[in-house]
Design an enzyme around this catalytic site. Structure first.
Site, PDB file in Angstrom:
ATOM      1  N   ASP A   6       0.854  -1.171   0.000  1.00  0.00           N
ATOM      2  CA  ASP A   6       0.000   0.000   0.000  1.00  0.00           C
ATOM      3  C   ASP A   6       0.902   1.236   0.000  1.00  0.00           C
ATOM      4  OD1 ASP A   6       0.975  -0.273   2.550  1.00  0.00           O
ATOM      5  OD2 ASP A   6      -0.841   0.426   3.531  1.00  0.00           O
ATOM      6  N   ASP A  46      -1.461  -1.728   6.350  1.00  0.00           N
ATOM      7  CA  ASP A  46      -1.713  -1.346   7.737  1.00  0.00           C
ATOM      8  C   ASP A  46      -3.182  -1.142   8.039  1.00  0.00           C
ATOM      9  OD1 ASP A  46      -2.110   0.888   6.221  1.00  0.00           O
ATOM     10  OD2 ASP A  46      -0.781   2.202   7.358  1.00  0.00           O
TER      11      ASP A  46
END
Length: 891
Positions: free
Chosen positions: A337, A616
């Protein structure tokens, strides 16, 4: 308060009905297997199954020898040793994973008792989050977490952090249709469970709770077990089958060969003699199968993984599942990401462009008072932003310039405010100024092109502003323009009925704001690419921003085209076949939803890639779970951590490179142990095989083979498992997961060295059969005679030479593939300790009276010990001389 009273909310009866119909507002925890089943799962490993079969066969042989041949209880030591090896390997693996899961258990707990403000029966009340039901009316305020999926009824300057679901840190939300943004991941008038209110307030009606929310669907997807086999599982499975086939072929050869030898040598056939002979033949064949199985391999794998698991923690990699240590070494693709992994997840002013000679005090005051964000100075180091991250970036810039926004706000008096809205795209504040004492000043902040158009004066041309904005836009930065006006004494306030009426605004300048790339990321990305690992970015951000971040980290270059980037909706529209064909060239998926990342991972896996995923947020959890290795960030959500195999404590992408280095080094250590143990097994098997045809007692007794195959190999496993990682492995390309763990170079060495040791021992065995050897010095005057019985001293010499040659070969094995000296001991304290234990143990078992009977050995002369040690050490010195010669040629 008046606005809140417009909504009556649910009655107790409606609450009960909706709870029964739609369920509670909790995420159903995943069912976990009981501990006994988790432990039994460890027995499904291929080599463990082979060991179990070998152990059962060994028990059968021991029972026959004890009850049929009246031998002592020592015959049961070998089967006991095998089952001890099995229990150690499975027990250690189970224990370490149980400990890790115990530490992670807290990550799966959700604070369902957090109080939430709701309206029921016309009254505002506080209830636990778990008690929310569909159609409840909820009050949202700045700083709170959205407790359930809901649709907005009313809102004021509502900004939501959706990064846990989409990667987007700030999304404007509004119930007004004219403010709807068609490009957002979730509708503008909806707020989702698990996201956070960064600014403003709202009233909303719950549309989904618990498992039916967007977060709940992601959490449910996380629980799906794809049973992805790791590369090591596949390779050890192939090795186990190979060892089984080879051992059965050799065992069959023994049976056939001995039958032919018996039939050829017999004078007349007797069934009783033939049956006894065949039973002995079967025992030799089964013994060889048992000897050929590398009992120490499961132990080695477990020890290597456990050792790496503990040591990787020092490099900020908290490993939850053992297999992840090694699988990182086979990784070919990393899907990452953006926010919080590649970037700092902290908006910063990249450039403050001021025009003209505007007073610095005016600039500072405008930034401080015309903002709703604030800074938290409680923690040491740099203050944390509370509220809108973009405005927070301006306050952080002020802080870096030595200005405290709190002092400025405290000294000024706010007279009027016009909040920011997507309709007019600016905000304005009128204050009694400190920068110009006794005067009132209007400060305006917003989209630069809008603010500049409102200004009557400026020290810069519109053309220059447009050019500057184009540069910032190309770099995917957010921009804000600033202006101010000193109001005439007695003039009316310029903010009337939520409208700005300014007649003499002066343009100050522009701020370019971005979430900066972490300083260590470009080097870490380059390290991964040099190691043959492809990197792909999956983010909820815009294509422009994602492309710019990829350019800054060195992933995107001038040769990349539109085929290397795609948006989530476009990716979703592709068929499975189209995805499979395109995923290899993709570098970026922008505007991605949670399941897009998982689909990418699964497509890559179908193409034979070994995939690691970083993330995350809750949106990353399905992909983390589906990947061969999931890497969550230390400050990530609990759902992400629960779905991952490794948690990167320092949130640094560079820690991924360290994990790859550990994984590749660990795999090399397993190969080194295989090289060592299979060489031992080749020598032992051939010695037992030829001993059976030489019409002599077994050259190695059961207890001696126990020492060689279990004790010595277990210590060797510990020695090779404790070898430190080497950064040199990062220069190699990822290994082919479909190739055997035994390389051609390893097979050549296993066969070559094994045959050499075997021929050496076979020569000694033949000499012992045809002459009386009382000391190794007798070989200087060797005279062969008729076949004779081999003495206990001679068998002890044979056994000791066997052990000591392989003892010195252990040093060669630990240097295999490193092109370094086998005597390089830096960082290898564990190896030194273990080789000392092996050497002292061998001397002790031969020379200690209590062990001699157990191992069928006798004491040796000290001259023989010196000759054996000096002669066996040639294995090491010849290798060192060859390595030195090769190294000099390279230079």
């Amino acid at each position: 308060m008046t606005q809140k009273q417009q909504y009556t909310g649910l009655t107790p009866q409606q609450v009960a009905e909706n709870r029964k119909k739609y369920g509670e507002n909790i995420l159903t925890p995943p069912e976990k297997d009981p501990l006994w089943r988790q432990f039994l799962e460890k027995f499904r490993e291929p080599l463990i199954i082979i060991l179990l079969v070998a152990g059962l066969l060994s028990v059968g042989i021991a029972c026959y020898e004890h009850y049929g041949l009246d031998k002592g209880g020592e015959v049961f030591f070998e089967p006991v040793g095998i089952f001890v090896a099995i229990m150690l390997a499975t027990g250690l693996s189970f224990y370490f994973e149980w400990q890790a899961n115990k530490e992670f258990a807290i990550l799966n707990q959700v604070n369902d008792d957090e109080p939430v403000e709701v309206i029921r029966q016309g009254n505002t009340t506080m209830i636990p989050r778990r008690e929310l039901v569909v159609e409840d009316v909820v009050v949202l305020n700045t700083g709170m977490e959205v407790p359930a999926d809901a649709v907005l009824l009313t809102s004021t300057s509502l900004q939501i952090d959706e990064s846990t679901l989409t990667g987007e840190p700030i999304c404007h939300k509004s119930e007004r249709p004219e403010e709807a943004d068609p490009d957002t991941t979730y509708p503008t008038n909806q707020v989702m469970k698990g996201t956070k209110v960064m600014e403003g307030h709202a009233i909303c009606r719950v549309t989904a709770v618990g498992d039916h929310t967007a977060q709940g669907k992601v959490f449910e997807a996380v629980q799906i077990d794809n049973s992805i086999r790791t590369p090591l599982d596949e390779q050890l499975g192939q090795l186990g089958k190979w060892i089984t086939v080879v051992s059965y072929i050799v065992a069959t050869g023994i049976v056939v060969g001995r039958i032919v030898a018996y039939l050829t040598a017999m004078d007349h056939f007797q069934w009783i003699d033939f049956t006894a002979y065949m039973l002995q033949t079967f025992m030799i064949a089964v013994t060889l199968i048992v000897v050929s199985v590398p009992e120490g391999l499961p132990m080695t794998v477990t020890l290597c993984l456990a050792y790496s698991m503990r040591r990787m923690l020092k490099s900020n990699n908290l490993v939850r599942k053992m297999h992840a240590c090694e699988t990182m070494g086979a990784t070919t693709v990393v899907c990452t990401d953006k926010t919080g992994t590649l970037t700092e997840n902290q908006m910063r002013v990249d450039e403050m462009k001021l025009y003209g000679t505007t007073d610095a005090d005016i600039v500072a005051e405008g930034l401080a008072v015309n903002a709703t964000a604030s800074l938290d100075y409680a923690k040491s180091g740099e203050p944390a932003v509370l509220g809108n991250p973009t405005e927070g970036a301006l306050l952080l810039w002020l802080h870096s310039q030595g200005n405290d926004y709190r002092t400025i706000r405290l000294q000024t008096t706010t007279l009027a405010e016009l909040p920011f809205s997507t309709e007019h795209k600016f905000m304005a504040t009128v204050v009694e100024s400190v920068a110009r004492k006794g005067q009132r000043i209007l400060y305006v902040k917003g989209a630069p092109e809008i603010v500049f158009a409102m200004c009557q004066t400026a020290d810069v041309e519109r053309r220059e502003i447009d050019q500057q904005l184009a540069v910032y836009q190309q770099r995917a930065m957010r921009t804000l323009g600033f202006a101010y006006q000193i109001l005439e004494p007695g003039a009316p306030l310029p903010i009337v009925n939520h409208k700005l009426q300014a007649s003499c605004l002066h343009f100050i300048g522009i701020a370019a704001i971005a979430d900066p790339v972490r300083s260590d990321v470009p080097q870490a990305i380059n390290e991964c690419m040099e190691a043959g690992i492809k990197v792909k970015i999956v983010t909820g951000d815009t294509p422009g921003t994602a492309r710019e971040i990829a350019r800054q980290i060195g992933l995107w270059n001038d040769h990349d085209t539109d085929q290397s980037i795609i948006t989530g909706p476009e990716f979703e529209a592709l068929s499975d076949e189209e995805v499979r064909l395109r995923v290899e060239q993709l570098k970026i998926i922008a505007r991605a939803r949670p399941m897009d990342k998982r689909r990418l991972v699964e497509a890559l896996q179908k193409n034979g890639e070994v995939v690691a995923v970083t993330g995350d947020g809750t949106n990353d959890a399905p992909a983390l779970r589906a990947a061969h290795v999931g890497l969550s960030m230390g400050d990530g959500t609990s759902v992400a951590k629960e779905a991952s195999d490794i948690t990167i404590i320092d949130n640094s992408f560079s820690s991924i490179g360290k994990a790859v280095m550990w994984g590749r080094s660990l795999y090399q250590n397993i190969q080194r142990f295989l090289l060592f143990q299979l060489t031992v097994n080749v020598t032992a098997c051939l010695l037992v095989l030829f001993g059976a045809f030489m019409d002599t007692e077994s050259p190695l007794t059961v207890t001696q083979m126990l020492w060689i195959n279990l004790i010595m190999d277990t210590f060797a496993a510990m020695a090779l498992a404790s070898l430190p990682p080497s950064h040199a492995v990062m220069k190699d390309k990822p290994r082919n997961r479909y190739k055997s763990i035994l390389t051609k170079e390893m097979l050549r060495e296993i066969v070559g060295v094994g045959l050499f040791f075997f021929l050496l021992l076979l020569t000694m065995l033949f000499a012992f059969q045809h002459t009386d050897i009382t000391s190794l010095t007798d070989f200087l005057q060797l005279q062969l005679s008729n076949k004779r019985h081999i003495s206990a001293y001679e068998l002890t010499l044979l056994f000791t030479v066997f052990v000591m040659t392989h003892f010195f070969y252990l040093f060669n094995a630990r240097a295999f593939g490193s092109h370094r000296s086998a005597l390089h001991f830096k960082g290898c304290k564990g190896l030194i300790t273990i080789v000392v234990i092996i050497f002292v143990g061998q001397v002790a078992m031969v020379e200690t009276p209590g062990f001699q009977k157990f191992f069928n050995v006798v004491s040796l002369r000290w001259t023989d010990w010196l000759i054996i040690i000096a002669g066996s050490s040639l294995v090491l010195w010849i290798r060192e001389a060859w390595n030195l010669l090769v190294t000099q040629k390279r230079i």
